[in-house]
Design an enzyme around this catalytic site. Structure first.
Site, short mmCIF file in Angstrom:
data_model
loop_
_atom_site.label_atom_id
_atom_site.label_comp_id
_atom_site.label_asym_id
_atom_site.label_seq_id
_atom_site.Cartn_x
_atom_site.Cartn_y
_atom_site.Cartn_z
N LYS A 164 15.38 21.69 22.08
CA LYS A 164 16.12 21.54 23.08
C LYS A 164 16.76 22.76 23.38
CE LYS A 164 18.43 17.70 25.38
NZ LYS A 164 17.50 17.54 26.35
N1 PMP Z 1 12.04 15.24 27.04
C1 PMP Z 1 12.69 16.24 27.53
C2 PMP Z 1 12.23 17.43 27.90
C3 PMP Z 1 14.07 15.91 27.35
O1 PMP Z 1 14.99 16.82 27.89
C4 PMP Z 1 14.72 14.78 27.09
C5 PMP Z 1 16.24 14.35 27.05
N2 PMP Z 1 16.76 14.88 25.89
C6 PMP Z 1 13.71 13.85 26.57
C7 PMP Z 1 12.57 14.23 26.40
C8 PMP Z 1 14.13 12.39 25.95
O2 PMP Z 1 15.07 12.81 24.68
P1 PMP Z 1 16.13 11.68 24.15
O3 PMP Z 1 15.55 10.32 24.15
O4 PMP Z 1 16.44 12.16 22.65
O5 PMP Z 1 17.02 11.82 25.12
#
Ligand code: PMP
Length: 324
Positions: A164
């Site tokens: 991220k």
């Molecule tokens: N894909 C991306 C590109 C994201 O930014 C997110 C949000 N964090 C997700 C998927 C979903 O991840 P999570 O369930 O950990 O929030």
């Protein structure tokens, strides 16, 4: 006490560079490396207000900090605290803000050098944590209308999709704005070879003939923490094993149900992809998952209370320390 209506970002307490201070006291230089080169990493964490318990519960706190540590490694960075310390800092931040409503937490670690020069090594780092009241991420009743983006998802040989990283979010922002400006609610990005990757900030699930499929981690997705929770609920509660594999774009048009998952969005059904209605308009599996997930994150399912970190007490069985 803080509520949605009285919350003031400027006066809220943040954690920055090792100390708690008001947001308006933070100083950030114009030449900050991460601002110019996208050299930071972050997390998005939800806290749910549990009225029955008079408690704020933070969802999957440890998992988010573990993912942040992994994202940091990708950028030659190291969190200044252990996961245990970060959990305590986060609880303390919530207590200092006296939150009594749902929140969104944004921890981030970034290259703080104030000088020109793009690189990753030998650069000082700074960790900060900010919290704001949570507002609904996408407002669409009756399912989302989504469009396949002309922007492909970043490829692992170009940018790490599985971390991220702030700079990588230009990819998401391009796709999201393109979708919104074209009249959709959200985008679906394909990977470089044309398979389905994910939304701009959500993972995608396909339901077909009672089976559930989701793109596997080699499809340039961020491995969502909600995605994992949904796979757990599907297996444990509905007896459905999720298949992780490459998904074709046209499979989406033939799906019985489609839904997005993510920290901000929760679980959201998709009603239309590229102007084609999905399924017959009923969403039995998505509807059951939404209800299970809602109950789990609000502490109503004892099996999943371990997903939650309460702010004002040790665990959901012990009394609260909130002053009446
Ligand atoms: N894909 C991306 C590109 C994201 O930014 C997110 C949000 N964090 C997700 C998927 C979903 O991840 P999570 O369930 O950990 O929030």
């Amino acid at each position: 006490m803080s509520d949605h209506a009285t919350f003031s970002l400027a006066d809220s307490i943040v954690y920055d560079d090792g100390v708690f201070r008001p947001y308006h006291d933070v100083r950030l230089g114009l030449l900050t490396h991460a601002l110019h080169y996208g050299t930071g990493c972050f997390e998005g964490i939800r806290g749910y207000w549990l009225p029955e318990y008079d408690e704020l519960a933070l969802l999957h706190l440890r998992e988010h900090y573990q993912r942040l540590a992994a994202s940091a490694r990708m950028l030659f960075m190291k969190l200044p605290h252990t996961v245990d310390e970060l959990v305590e800092i986060t609880k303390e931040l919530c207590r200092r803000n006296k939150f009594r409503h749902g929140i969104y937490l944004r921890p981030f670690l970034f290259k703080s050098l104030e000088a020109i020069g793009v690189r990753l090594h030998d650069i000082p780092e700074r960790f900060a944590l900010v919290a704001v009241p949570f507002a609904r991420y996408i407002d669409a009743e009756g399912g989302l209308r989504v469009g396949t983006s002309g922007w492909r998802r970043v490829e692992d040989t170009m940018m790490p999709a599985r971390a991220k990283i702030t700079g990588v979010y230009v990819n998401s922002a391009l796709a999201k704005s393109e979708a919104i400006l074209a009249g959709f609610d959200e985008a679906i990005m394909l990977s470089h070879d044309g398979h389905v990757a994910e939304g701009s900030a959500e993972n995608l699930f396909v339901v077909k003939n009672g089976r559930v499929i989701t793109p596997d981690p080699s499809q340039n997705i961020l491995e969502g923490i909600t995605r994992q929770s949904i796979m757990t609920l599907l297996t444990n509660e509905l007896g459905i094993e999720v298949v992780e594999r490459a998904v074709d774009r046209t499979e989406l048009f033939h799906a019985d149900e489609l839904f997005f998952t993510g920290t901000a969005i929760g679980i959201e059904p998709i009603a239309e992809v590229d102007h084609r209605r999905i399924g017959n308009g009923t969403t039995p599996i998505t509807t059951r998952l939404i209800s299970l997930y809602h109950d789990a994150v609000h502490g109503k399912l004892p099996t999943y209370q371990s997903w939650l970190t309460p702010v004002y007490r040790e665990n959901l069985k012990t009394p609260s320390s909130i002053e009446p």
